[in-house]
Design an enzyme around this catalytic site. Structure first.
Site, mmCIF file in Angstrom:
data_model
loop_
_atom_site.group_PDB
_atom_site.id
_atom_site.type_symbol
_atom_site.label_atom_id
_atom_site.label_comp_id
_atom_site.label_asym_id
_atom_site.label_seq_id
_atom_site.Cartn_x
_atom_site.Cartn_y
_atom_site.Cartn_z
ATOM 1 N N HIS A 311 0.842 -1.204 0.000
ATOM 2 C CA HIS A 311 0.000 0.000 0.000
ATOM 3 C C HIS A 311 0.876 1.253 0.000
ATOM 4 O O HIS A 311 1.731 1.419 0.863
ATOM 5 C CB HIS A 311 -0.922 -0.004 1.222
ATOM 6 C CG HIS A 311 -1.855 1.155 1.255
ATOM 7 N ND1 HIS A 311 -2.768 1.405 0.253
ATOM 8 C CD2 HIS A 311 -2.007 2.161 2.147
ATOM 9 C CE1 HIS A 311 -3.439 2.506 0.536
ATOM 10 N NE2 HIS A 311 -3.003 2.989 1.683
ATOM 11 N N ASN A 332 -2.792 9.238 3.940
ATOM 12 C CA ASN A 332 -3.403 8.113 3.238
ATOM 13 C C ASN A 332 -4.422 8.632 2.223
ATOM 14 O O ASN A 332 -4.707 9.836 2.187
ATOM 15 C CB ASN A 332 -4.067 7.173 4.261
ATOM 16 C CG ASN A 332 -4.271 5.771 3.718
ATOM 17 O OD1 ASN A 332 -3.997 5.496 2.543
ATOM 18 N ND2 ASN A 332 -4.757 4.884 4.559
#
Ligand code: NAG
Ligand code: NAG
Length: 365
Positions: A311, A332
């Protein structure tokens, strides 16, 4: 009838039960609305497609999701109770991912290209599953030797220096790699021009042919694309999820000359780069459900695998808590309702936790 049962339970001095059930239903309804959840049948029936049948399947799917949601809710509550006892440095919270199983979280959310086929920045060494010896040799090299020791500040936060745009939400498109790359370019653009501008993530998703758009990609492919073509702004080329390239060559908002990679697994080198360069693209092992359900605090999970980064995010700062726990501040792309208003704090100088320093890179502008 329900009232009756409630009364009975009241008599039995089990006051909590009915209230809990009712409020759980409420919470479920509110959660569904908040995250725009609608449930359709997962399996086509084939023969019968009557309205009634589809309604039944829909409610079956909802029942299934509700059960997972309740399980996650219990997991969150148990974790947070332990956090209060000092067993964890971070808390979990119900969010968009609340109706997903651990398996779904780990399988579906992988948005970075295959981690094992990553080309090393220096040397001719390719880290592939077939060349473990080669990998070992490379890792034996002391990257610290190459890094110039510098006095670094105790705190860095580029959000406070106008070098980080607002938190975005990738939605169902697994495009973290593009958000991460755009974030690093935005930081360098702000540093160079003094202007903070949202760059087009969609431009990268649609046009970086080496990557798989909404099915994952590489940060460094994005930098190479921008080197060759330049990048439009978010305004010119907004995020809508469609996937064909509509890059406008007469409206270039950012360009770069290439990219650098941070010496691998070296958190000091990462801190130094952050200090000298600005926001840095990073990747971590982010498919653990504790990560997906992260709410606040300093993330540390022994199950996190530094050799399996899947990620991508944007490193924007670091610091330490009053108790001296060092952390990285990471942006994020799960929207502002995830984590600390869209941000994660993850433990720093704890053996490259979750691989935070495994695949860090930044564009040269
Ligand atoms: C370390 O920094 C000094 C002063 O900036 C510079 O002269 C030297 O070349 C650097 N060494 C390395 C290995 O980068
Ligand atoms: C591309 O950008 C230019 C300059 O902003 C604009 O005039 C033109 O209409 C844009 N082209 C398309 C196809 O959107």
């Amino acid at each position: 009838m329900l009232l009756c049962v409630c009364m009975l339970l009241l008599v039995a001095s089990d006051l909590g039960f009915c209230q809990d059930e009712a409020s759980l239903d409420d919470q479920w309804e509110q959660w569904k609305i908040k995250h725009g959840k609608q449930y359709y049948s997962r399996h086509q029936t084939g023969t019968s497609r009557s309205y009634r049948n589809s309604l039944q399947q829909r409610s079956r799917e909802e029942e299934y999701r509700r059960a997972i949601w309740e399980k996650n809710k219990l997991k969150i509550e148990a974790h947070n109770k332990e956090a209060e006892q000092g067993k964890h440095s971070y808390r979990l919270g119900m969010n968009f991912f609340g109706d997903m199983t651990s398996e779904e979280m780990s399988e579906k959310m992988t948005c970075l290209g295959m981690p094992l086929h990553y080309v090393k920045s220096s040397g001719s060494c390719y880290e592939t599953a077939e060349a473990p010896q080669c990998m070992k040799d490379f890792k034996d090299m002391d990257t610290k030797e190459q890094v110039n020791m510098t006095c670094l500040p105790n705190f860095i936060d580029y959000r406070k220096r106008g070098m980080v745009t607002r938190v975005k939400n990738q939605g169902n498109c697994y495009s973290c790699w593009a958000f991460s790359a755009a974030g690093a370019l935005e930081g360098q653009l702000a540093k160079k021009t003094g202007q903070l501008l949202d760059l087009s993530v969609q431009n990268l998703i649609d046009c970086v042919t080496e990557s798989d758009g909404c099915d994952g990609g590489f940060i460094t492919d994005a930098f190479e694309y921008v080197q060759d073509n330049g990048l439009n702004s978010e305004e010119v080329y907004p995020y809508i999820g469609k996937q064909w390239c509509r890059h406008n060559t007469s409206a270039i908002a950012a360009q770069c000359k290439g990219f650098n990679k941070v010496p691998e697994e070296d958190e000091y080198a990462l801190a130094k780069t952050l200090y000298e360069v600005g926001p840095v693209s990073v990747a971590i092992h982010g498919s653990l459900d504790e990560f997906m359900l992260y709410k606040n605090g300093v993330f540390y999970n022994p199950e996190c695998d530094k050799d399996y980064v899947d990620h991508a995010m944007l490193l924007v700062g670091y610091g330490e808590t009053a108790k001296g726990l060092k952390y990285w501040i990471v942006k994020n792309s799960y929207g502002e309702s995830w984590g600390e208003e869209g941000y994660l704090r993850i433990v720093r100088d704890r053996g490259n936790h979750c691989g935070i320093a495994s695949e860090a890179s930044y564009p040269l502008m």
